[in-house]
Design a protein around this motif. Structure first.
Motif, PDB file in Angstrom:
ATOM      1  N   ARG A   1       1.735   6.759  -6.861  1.00 40.18           N
ATOM      2  CA  ARG A   1       0.716   7.735  -7.280  1.00 40.18           C
ATOM      3  C   ARG A   1       1.212   9.154  -7.057  1.00 40.18           C
ATOM      4  O   ARG A   1       0.936  10.047  -7.853  1.00 40.18           O
TER       5      ARG A   1
ATOM      6  N   ARG B   1       0.836  -1.211   0.000  1.00 38.99           N
ATOM      7  CA  ARG B   1       0.000   0.000   0.000  1.00 38.99           C
ATOM      8  C   ARG B   1       0.869   1.258   0.000  1.00 38.99           C
ATOM      9  O   ARG B   1       0.579   2.222  -0.709  1.00 38.99           O
ATOM     10  N   GLU B   2       1.943   1.239   0.781  1.00 31.54           N
ATOM     11  CA  GLU B   2       2.836   2.398   0.824  1.00 31.54           C
ATOM     12  C   GLU B   2       3.511   2.622  -0.518  1.00 31.54           C
ATOM     13  O   GLU B   2       3.632   3.760  -0.973  1.00 31.54           O
TER      14      GLU B   2
ATOM     15  N   GLU C   1       2.330   1.735  -3.430  1.00 29.61           N
ATOM     16  CA  GLU C   1       1.301   2.211  -4.349  1.00 29.61           C
ATOM     17  C   GLU C   1       1.044   3.698  -4.149  1.00 29.61           C
ATOM     18  O   GLU C   1       0.956   4.459  -5.117  1.00 29.61           O
ATOM     19  N   ARG C   2       0.957   4.122  -2.898  1.00 30.29           N
ATOM     20  CA  ARG C   2       0.747   5.548  -2.613  1.00 30.29           C
ATOM     21  C   ARG C   2       1.928   6.377  -3.109  1.00 30.29           C
ATOM     22  O   ARG C   2       1.751   7.452  -3.674  1.00 30.29           O
TER      23      ARG C   2
END
Length: 89
Positions: free
Chosen positions: A77, A70-71, A73-74
């Motif tokens: 982005r 998740r980190e 992916e963030r």
């Protein structure tokens, strides 16, 4: 330092759930008497403790991998520049 009884309880609770949904949030409130946001804050701290893996290594490593994904992916982005829309001037 060994993890606390409460930390073991939270890890054991998490091991029973594979999906994050409304039913899990209701169970967090009913069984643990915690708000879901607080539960996830505590869980995030617990999985960073060295002794947490001694209690349930597969769960702790899976949760760390999910968090790291998740980190990443963030971060990916955030690195993409914003695309402007307009009249082409």
């Amino acid at each position: 330092m060994p993890i606390s009884e409460r930390d073991r309880l939270l890890l054991d609770f998490e091991s029973r759930w594979t999906v994050h949904d409304a039913v899990k949030e209701e169970a967090i409130r009913a069984e643990l008497a915690l708000a879901p946001a607080r539960y996830y804050q505590l869980l995030a701290r617990i999985i960073d403790q060295p002794d947490a893996a001694a209690h349930d290594a597969m769960l702790v490593h899976r949760l760390r991998r999910l968090r790291d994904a998740r980190e990443s992916e963030r971060a990916g982005r955030a690195a993409v520049p914003a695309i402007r829309t307009g009249t082409g001037r």
